[in-house]
Design a protein around this motif. Structure first.
Motif, PDB file in Angstrom:
ATOM      1  N   GLY A  14       3.100  -1.123 -17.269  1.00  0.00           N
ATOM      2  CA  GLY A  14       1.891  -2.187 -16.970  1.00  0.00           C
ATOM      3  C   GLY A  14       2.322  -2.805 -15.458  1.00  0.00           C
ATOM      4  O   GLY A  14       1.703  -2.892 -14.381  1.00  0.00           O
ATOM      5  N   CYS A  15       3.816  -3.074 -15.523  1.00  0.00           N
ATOM      6  CA  CYS A  15       4.223  -3.612 -14.126  1.00  0.00           C
ATOM      7  C   CYS A  15       4.250  -2.602 -13.089  1.00  0.00           C
ATOM      8  O   CYS A  15       3.860  -2.847 -11.975  1.00  0.00           O
ATOM      9  CB  CYS A  15       5.729  -4.258 -14.465  1.00  0.00           C
ATOM     10  N   PHE A  16       4.712  -1.251 -13.487  1.00  0.00           N
ATOM     11  CA  PHE A  16       4.680  -0.119 -12.442  1.00  0.00           C
ATOM     12  C   PHE A  16       3.250  -0.042 -11.932  1.00  0.00           C
ATOM     13  O   PHE A  16       3.103   0.137 -10.683  1.00  0.00           O
ATOM     14  CB  PHE A  16       5.295   1.012 -13.052  1.00  0.00           C
ATOM     15  N   ALA A  17       2.227  -0.097 -12.598  1.00  0.00           N
ATOM     16  CA  ALA A  17       0.841   0.152 -12.281  1.00  0.00           C
ATOM     17  C   ALA A  17       0.254  -1.073 -11.442  1.00  0.00           C
ATOM     18  O   ALA A  17      -0.332  -0.592 -10.618  1.00  0.00           O
ATOM     19  CB  ALA A  17      -0.120   0.219 -13.726  1.00  0.00           C
ATOM     20  N   VAL A  18       0.838  -2.333 -11.667  1.00  0.00           N
ATOM     21  CA  VAL A  18       0.499  -3.411 -10.919  1.00  0.00           C
ATOM     22  C   VAL A  18       0.964  -3.222  -9.555  1.00  0.00           C
ATOM     23  O   VAL A  18       0.439  -3.492  -8.428  1.00  0.00           O
ATOM     24  CB  VAL A  18       0.874  -4.601 -11.682  1.00  0.00           C
ATOM     25  N   THR A  19       2.263  -2.749  -9.420  1.00  0.00           N
ATOM     26  CA  THR A  19       3.264  -2.779  -8.262  1.00  0.00           C
ATOM     27  C   THR A  19       2.684  -1.692  -7.504  1.00  0.00           C
ATOM     28  O   THR A  19       2.086  -1.898  -6.036  1.00  0.00           O
ATOM     29  CB  THR A  19       4.720  -2.404  -8.704  1.00  0.00           C
ATOM     30  N   LEU A  20       2.182  -0.577  -7.964  1.00  0.00           N
ATOM     31  CA  LEU A  20       1.631   0.606  -7.065  1.00  0.00           C
ATOM     32  C   LEU A  20       0.111   0.136  -6.757  1.00  0.00           C
ATOM     33  O   LEU A  20      -0.196   0.483  -5.504  1.00  0.00           O
ATOM     34  CB  LEU A  20       1.425   1.867  -7.980  1.00  0.00           C
ATOM     35  N   THR A  21      -0.546  -0.605  -7.499  1.00  0.00           N
ATOM     36  CA  THR A  21      -2.327  -0.868  -7.328  1.00  0.00           C
ATOM     37  C   THR A  21      -1.899  -1.876  -5.943  1.00  0.00           C
ATOM     38  O   THR A  21      -2.619  -1.711  -5.133  1.00  0.00           O
ATOM     39  CB  THR A  21      -2.638  -1.487  -8.359  1.00  0.00           C
ATOM     40  N   VAL A  22      -1.025  -2.938  -6.275  1.00  0.00           N
ATOM     41  CA  VAL A  22      -1.028  -3.837  -4.978  1.00  0.00           C
ATOM     42  C   VAL A  22      -0.326  -2.879  -3.654  1.00  0.00           C
ATOM     43  O   VAL A  22      -1.002  -3.417  -2.589  1.00  0.00           O
ATOM     44  CB  VAL A  22      -0.055  -5.065  -5.547  1.00  0.00           C
ATOM     45  N   SER A  23       0.448  -2.207  -3.894  1.00  0.00           N
ATOM     46  CA  SER A  23       0.872  -1.489  -2.636  1.00  0.00           C
ATOM     47  C   SER A  23      -0.214  -0.597  -1.927  1.00  0.00           C
ATOM     48  O   SER A  23      -0.150  -0.419  -0.718  1.00  0.00           O
ATOM     49  CB  SER A  23       2.180  -0.736  -3.110  1.00  0.00           C
ATOM     50  N   PHE A  24      -1.069  -0.015  -2.779  1.00  0.00           N
ATOM     51  CA  PHE A  24      -2.070   0.983  -2.004  1.00  0.00           C
ATOM     52  C   PHE A  24      -2.998   0.102  -1.480  1.00  0.00           C
ATOM     53  O   PHE A  24      -3.651   0.581  -0.754  1.00  0.00           O
ATOM     54  CB  PHE A  24      -2.803   1.799  -3.390  1.00  0.00           C
ATOM     55  N   LYS A  25      -3.196  -1.084  -1.845  1.00  0.00           N
ATOM     56  CA  LYS A  25      -4.338  -2.031  -1.297  1.00  0.00           C
ATOM     57  C   LYS A  25      -4.004  -2.418   0.069  1.00  0.00           C
ATOM     58  O   LYS A  25      -4.775  -2.855   0.805  1.00  0.00           O
ATOM     59  CB  LYS A  25      -4.694  -3.185  -2.363  1.00  0.00           C
ATOM     60  N   THR A  26      -2.524  -2.589   0.212  1.00  0.00           N
ATOM     61  CA  THR A  26      -2.238  -3.057   1.504  1.00  0.00           C
ATOM     62  C   THR A  26      -2.367  -1.992   2.681  1.00  0.00           C
ATOM     63  O   THR A  26      -2.514  -0.807   2.488  1.00  0.00           O
ATOM     64  CB  THR A  26      -0.761  -3.673   1.464  1.00  0.00           C
ATOM     65  N   LYS A  27      -2.385  -2.350   3.980  1.00  0.00           N
ATOM     66  CA  LYS A  27      -2.385  -1.296   4.980  1.00  0.00           C
ATOM     67  C   LYS A  27      -1.150  -0.578   5.197  1.00  0.00           C
ATOM     68  O   LYS A  27      -0.923   0.400   5.816  1.00  0.00           O
ATOM     69  CB  LYS A  27      -3.094  -2.088   6.057  1.00  0.00           C
ATOM     70  N   HIS A  28       0.058  -1.401   4.859  1.00  0.00           N
ATOM     71  CA  HIS A  28       1.315  -0.926   5.156  1.00  0.00           C
ATOM     72  C   HIS A  28       2.046  -0.584   3.830  1.00  0.00           C
ATOM     73  O   HIS A  28       2.851  -1.529   3.308  1.00  0.00           O
ATOM     74  CB  HIS A  28       2.059  -2.047   5.998  1.00  0.00           C
ATOM     75  N   PHE A  29       1.801   0.690   3.288  1.00  0.00           N
ATOM     76  CA  PHE A  29       2.061   1.043   1.900  1.00  0.00           C
ATOM     77  C   PHE A  29       3.699   1.030   1.900  1.00  0.00           C
ATOM     78  O   PHE A  29       4.392   0.416   0.987  1.00  0.00           O
ATOM     79  CB  PHE A  29       1.658   2.403   1.671  1.00  0.00           C
ATOM     80  N   PHE A  30       4.477   1.669   2.991  1.00  0.00           N
ATOM     81  CA  PHE A  30       5.808   1.745   2.707  1.00  0.00           C
ATOM     82  C   PHE A  30       6.641   0.534   2.807  1.00  0.00           C
ATOM     83  O   PHE A  30       7.400   0.104   2.163  1.00  0.00           O
ATOM     84  CB  PHE A  30       6.325   2.904   3.738  1.00  0.00           C
ATOM     85  N   SER A  31       6.052  -0.366   3.936  1.00  0.00           N
ATOM     86  CA  SER A  31       6.827  -1.755   3.936  1.00  0.00           C
ATOM     87  C   SER A  31       6.239  -2.643   2.509  1.00  0.00           C
ATOM     88  O   SER A  31       7.227  -3.300   2.456  1.00  0.00           O
ATOM     89  CB  SER A  31       6.373  -2.310   5.212  1.00  0.00           C
ATOM     90  N   SER A  32       5.542  -2.181   1.881  1.00  0.00           N
ATOM     91  CA  SER A  32       5.041  -3.151   0.752  1.00  0.00           C
ATOM     92  C   SER A  32       6.019  -2.608  -0.254  1.00  0.00           C
ATOM     93  O   SER A  32       6.465  -3.409  -0.953  1.00  0.00           O
ATOM     94  CB  SER A  32       3.660  -2.998   0.464  1.00  0.00           C
ATOM     95  N   VAL A  33       6.235  -1.455  -0.451  1.00  0.00           N
ATOM     96  CA  VAL A  33       7.129  -0.677  -1.492  1.00  0.00           C
ATOM     97  C   VAL A  33       8.466  -1.157  -1.073  1.00  0.00           C
ATOM     98  O   VAL A  33       9.172  -1.710  -2.197  1.00  0.00           O
ATOM     99  CB  VAL A  33       7.014   0.545  -1.664  1.00  0.00           C
ATOM    100  N   PHE A  34       9.006  -1.212  -0.053  1.00  0.00           N
ATOM    101  CA  PHE A  34      10.308  -1.594   0.460  1.00  0.00           C
ATOM    102  C   PHE A  34      10.537  -3.215   0.026  1.00  0.00           C
ATOM    103  O   PHE A  34      11.565  -3.317  -0.342  1.00  0.00           O
ATOM    104  CB  PHE A  34      10.502  -1.388   1.906  1.00  0.00           C
ATOM    105  N   LEU A  35       9.760  -3.974   0.615  1.00  0.00           N
ATOM    106  CA  LEU A  35       9.863  -5.273   0.031  1.00  0.00           C
ATOM    107  C   LEU A  35       9.729  -5.572  -1.133  1.00  0.00           C
ATOM    108  O   LEU A  35      10.207  -6.620  -1.717  1.00  0.00           O
ATOM    109  CB  LEU A  35       8.661  -6.133   0.875  1.00  0.00           C
ATOM    110  N   SER A  36       8.776  -4.926  -2.013  1.00  0.00           N
ATOM    111  CA  SER A  36       8.902  -4.942  -3.463  1.00  0.00           C
ATOM    112  C   SER A  36      10.212  -4.633  -4.066  1.00  0.00           C
ATOM    113  O   SER A  36      10.625  -5.461  -5.088  1.00  0.00           O
ATOM    114  CB  SER A  36       8.011  -4.452  -4.089  1.00  0.00           C
ATOM    115  N   ALA A  37      10.818  -3.610  -3.585  1.00  0.00           N
ATOM    116  CA  ALA A  37      12.238  -3.090  -4.126  1.00  0.00           C
ATOM    117  C   ALA A  37      13.221  -4.218  -3.504  1.00  0.00           C
ATOM    118  O   ALA A  37      14.160  -4.715  -4.628  1.00  0.00           O
ATOM    119  CB  ALA A  37      12.558  -1.856  -3.420  1.00  0.00           C
TER     120      ALA A  37
END
Length: 87
Positions: A14-37
C-alpha cells in the motif's frame, strides 16, 4: 506465513502504491521519486539516531535501506509501526 507477515506485506505494498501514485501526479516524476528516496533514507537514519530516546531501532541493511529508498517516508513509518507492534 503468519497473519502478521501478511498484514505487514499489505501495508508495504500500500505504501508503494501511494508513493507511485503521488509521484505520477506531479509534473516532475524523477525529482519526486528522488526526493522520496532521500526522505526515506534520511528518516531511516533519524530513527536509528533517536533509538536511545524512542527505544525503536531498525537494522540498517540492504533490505531496509532499499525499502526506505523505494517506499520513502510511508515505508519507513510502516517499518517503525511494525517494529513497535512485533516487539
Amino acid at each position: 506465513m503468519s497473519t502478521q507477515l501478511y498484514i505487514l506485506l499489505g501495508i508495504l505494498v500500500g505504501c508503494f502504491a501511494v508513493t507511485l501514485t503521488v509521484s505520477f501526479k506531479t509534473k516532475h516524476f524523477f525529482s519526486s521519486v528522488f526526493l522520496s528516496a532521500v526522505s526515506g533514507i534520511g528518516s531511516l537514519l533519524a530513527v536509528n539516531m533517536l533509538q536511545e530516546i524512542t527505544g525503536v531501532s531498525i537494522a540498517l541493511n540492504y533490505i531496509t535501506t532499499t525499502a526506505g529508498a523505494i517506499l520513502g517516508l510511508p515505508g519507513v513509518t510502516a517499518m517503525v509501526i511494525s517494529q513497535i507492534i512485533l516487539k
